[in-house]
Design a protein around this motif. Structure first.
Motif, PDB file in Angstrom:
ATOM      1  N   TYR A 273      13.027  11.615 -16.982  1.00 49.22           N
ATOM      2  CA  TYR A 273      12.906  10.698 -17.881  1.00 49.22           C
ATOM      3  C   TYR A 273      12.816  12.061 -18.801  1.00 49.22           C
ATOM      4  O   TYR A 273      12.652  13.308 -18.449  1.00 49.22           O
ATOM      5  CB  TYR A 273      12.201  10.918 -17.987  1.00 49.22           C
ATOM      6  CG  TYR A 273      11.328   9.246 -17.021  1.00 49.22           C
ATOM      7  CD1 TYR A 273      11.289   7.748 -17.658  1.00 49.22           C
ATOM      8  CD2 TYR A 273      11.225   9.938 -15.737  1.00 49.22           C
ATOM      9  CE1 TYR A 273      10.750   6.870 -16.715  1.00 49.22           C
ATOM     10  CE2 TYR A 273      10.716   8.221 -14.831  1.00 49.22           C
ATOM     11  CZ  TYR A 273      10.543   7.188 -15.518  1.00 49.22           C
ATOM     12  OH  TYR A 273      10.284   6.241 -14.675  1.00 49.22           O
ATOM     13  N   SER A 274      13.766  12.083 -20.162  1.00 49.79           N
ATOM     14  CA  SER A 274      13.667  12.761 -21.275  1.00 49.79           C
ATOM     15  C   SER A 274      12.929  13.385 -21.839  1.00 49.79           C
ATOM     16  O   SER A 274      11.258  12.678 -21.118  1.00 49.79           O
ATOM     17  CB  SER A 274      14.537  12.698 -21.803  1.00 49.79           C
ATOM     18  OG  SER A 274      13.886  11.069 -22.876  1.00 49.79           O
ATOM     19  N   SER A 275      12.529  13.914 -22.247  1.00 51.08           N
ATOM     20  CA  SER A 275      11.737  14.920 -23.113  1.00 51.08           C
ATOM     21  C   SER A 275      10.623  13.829 -24.411  1.00 51.08           C
ATOM     22  O   SER A 275       9.887  13.470 -23.983  1.00 51.08           O
ATOM     23  CB  SER A 275      11.383  16.118 -23.762  1.00 51.08           C
ATOM     24  OG  SER A 275      12.382  16.198 -24.544  1.00 51.08           O
ATOM     25  N   GLN A 276      11.628  13.826 -24.438  1.00 52.31           N
ATOM     26  CA  GLN A 276      11.382  12.288 -25.423  1.00 52.31           C
ATOM     27  C   GLN A 276      10.588  11.139 -24.627  1.00 52.31           C
ATOM     28  O   GLN A 276       9.857  10.421 -25.402  1.00 52.31           O
ATOM     29  CB  GLN A 276      12.889  11.813 -26.235  1.00 52.31           C
ATOM     30  CG  GLN A 276      12.536  12.974 -27.035  1.00 52.31           C
ATOM     31  CD  GLN A 276      14.079  13.571 -27.086  1.00 52.31           C
ATOM     32  OE1 GLN A 276      13.687  14.022 -25.031  1.00 52.31           O
ATOM     33  NE2 GLN A 276      14.950  14.032 -27.286  1.00 52.31           N
ATOM     34  N   ALA A 277      10.630  10.280 -23.465  1.00 49.46           N
ATOM     35  CA  ALA A 277      10.545   9.775 -22.721  1.00 49.46           C
ATOM     36  C   ALA A 277       9.345  10.241 -22.281  1.00 49.46           C
ATOM     37  O   ALA A 277       8.619   9.183 -22.381  1.00 49.46           O
ATOM     38  CB  ALA A 277      11.928   9.105 -21.550  1.00 49.46           C
ATOM     39  N   ARG A 278       8.958  10.614 -21.841  1.00 52.82           N
ATOM     40  CA  ARG A 278       7.766  11.470 -21.030  1.00 52.82           C
ATOM     41  C   ARG A 278       7.220  11.460 -22.578  1.00 52.82           C
ATOM     42  O   ARG A 278       5.431  11.111 -22.360  1.00 52.82           O
ATOM     43  CB  ARG A 278       7.741  13.122 -21.207  1.00 52.82           C
ATOM     44  CG  ARG A 278       8.712  12.794 -19.365  1.00 52.82           C
ATOM     45  CD  ARG A 278       8.144  13.955 -19.157  1.00 52.82           C
ATOM     46  NE  ARG A 278       9.245  14.328 -18.131  1.00 52.82           N
ATOM     47  CZ  ARG A 278       9.644  16.022 -17.127  1.00 52.82           C
ATOM     48  NH1 ARG A 278       8.243  16.701 -17.705  1.00 52.82           N
ATOM     49  NH2 ARG A 278      10.300  16.024 -16.629  1.00 52.82           N
ATOM     50  N   GLU A 279       6.769  11.899 -23.675  1.00 50.86           N
ATOM     51  CA  GLU A 279       6.460  11.324 -24.242  1.00 50.86           C
ATOM     52  C   GLU A 279       5.877  10.073 -25.367  1.00 50.86           C
ATOM     53  O   GLU A 279       4.624  10.114 -25.684  1.00 50.86           O
ATOM     54  CB  GLU A 279       7.499  12.293 -26.487  1.00 50.86           C
ATOM     55  CG  GLU A 279       6.174  13.805 -25.864  1.00 50.86           C
ATOM     56  CD  GLU A 279       6.941  14.795 -27.249  1.00 50.86           C
ATOM     57  OE1 GLU A 279       7.208  13.867 -28.449  1.00 50.86           O
ATOM     58  OE2 GLU A 279       7.917  15.304 -27.176  1.00 50.86           O
ATOM     59  N   LEU A 280       7.158   9.451 -25.213  1.00 50.61           N
ATOM     60  CA  LEU A 280       6.165   7.457 -25.373  1.00 50.61           C
ATOM     61  C   LEU A 280       6.035   7.359 -24.184  1.00 50.61           C
ATOM     62  O   LEU A 280       4.540   6.255 -24.289  1.00 50.61           O
ATOM     63  CB  LEU A 280       7.798   7.114 -25.334  1.00 50.61           C
ATOM     64  CG  LEU A 280       8.734   7.459 -26.185  1.00 50.61           C
ATOM     65  CD1 LEU A 280      10.322   6.313 -25.936  1.00 50.61           C
ATOM     66  CD2 LEU A 280       7.958   6.861 -27.830  1.00 50.61           C
ATOM     67  N   LEU A 281       6.074   7.630 -23.215  1.00 49.30           N
ATOM     68  CA  LEU A 281       5.027   7.328 -22.123  1.00 49.30           C
ATOM     69  C   LEU A 281       2.656   7.294 -21.515  1.00 49.30           C
ATOM     70  O   LEU A 281       2.282   6.939 -22.043  1.00 49.30           O
ATOM     71  CB  LEU A 281       5.699   7.738 -20.325  1.00 49.30           C
ATOM     72  CG  LEU A 281       6.925   6.726 -19.926  1.00 49.30           C
ATOM     73  CD1 LEU A 281       7.643   7.188 -18.701  1.00 49.30           C
ATOM     74  CD2 LEU A 281       6.651   5.162 -19.240  1.00 49.30           C
TER      75      LEU A 281
END
Length: 201
Positions: A166-174
């Motif tokens: 997961y990218s940092s952006q994907a983590r933030e969305l989760l």
């Protein structure tokens, strides 16, 4: 791929896990992770996907008033962790599934997940469970290999059930979906990224 295939894989690895080359990398990552940890007095922490218990053992040695619970899907990993537990009764280890944590709401004031999030087939459910058992004001320390792809996870078919980066952006969305605030992202070793989430008070 059924979850029990993951369990069987780690059961097979467990007896020799700490002598494998990746264990040396994990120890270096744990050491660097310590630089970013901020715990309250007398913390009660959860290590999700604890493996053989190395991180909790290091935390217990660093924070003498810490109590901790390690949870892992693999019964053999838990057996190894229990046999090496030099911090009884402050540390305990139990078998369980991250998708349905056997803990009370708000039971912990910090939760750690190190190099196991990539195995979870339902990341949104894991985040929801972490949010449920984490106290308001607590922190979630997510450490895993990252990817440059933006919002979508990157899949690799190298393990039963595949693994996902997961990218940092994907983590933030989760995190946002489960009510977390993202404190920041910090590279610990190569592509291994720490993301710290705060549970709003």
């Amino acid at each position: 791929m059924p979850v029990n295939n993951k369990e069987q894989l780690f059961d097979l690895w467990a007896p020799s896990y700490d002598s494998l080359f990746p264990s040396v990398i994990y120890q270096a990552i744990h050491q660097r992770l310590l630089e970013y940890i901020d715990l309250p007095p007398q913390p009660n922490v959860l290590d999700l996907g604890c493996g053989t218990g190395r991180l909790l053992s290091r935390l217990a040695a660093t924070f003498p008033d810490l109590r901790g619970t390690g949870l892992d899907l693999s019964a053999q990993m838990i057996r190894q962790a229990r046999s090496r537990n030099h911090h009884r009764p402050r540390l305990i280890y139990i078998q369980g599934n991250a998708l349905a944590l056997p803990f009370a709401d708000g039971q912990f004031n910090a939760i750690f997940n190190t190099l196991s999030f990539l195995h979870y087939p339902s990341p949104e459910q894991v985040f929801a469970e972490v949010s449920r058992v984490l106290q308001k004001g607590g922190k979630f320390y997510l450490v895993d290999i990252t990817t440059n792809q933006q919002s979508q996870p990157h899949y690799l078919g190298v393990s039963p059930g595949d693994i996902r980066f997961y990218s940092s952006q994907a983590r933030e969305l989760l995190g946002i979906e489960s009510g977390f605030n993202c404190v920041g992202h910090y590279y610990l070793l190569g592509p291994v990224l720490l993301t710290i989430f705060a549970h709003p008070s």
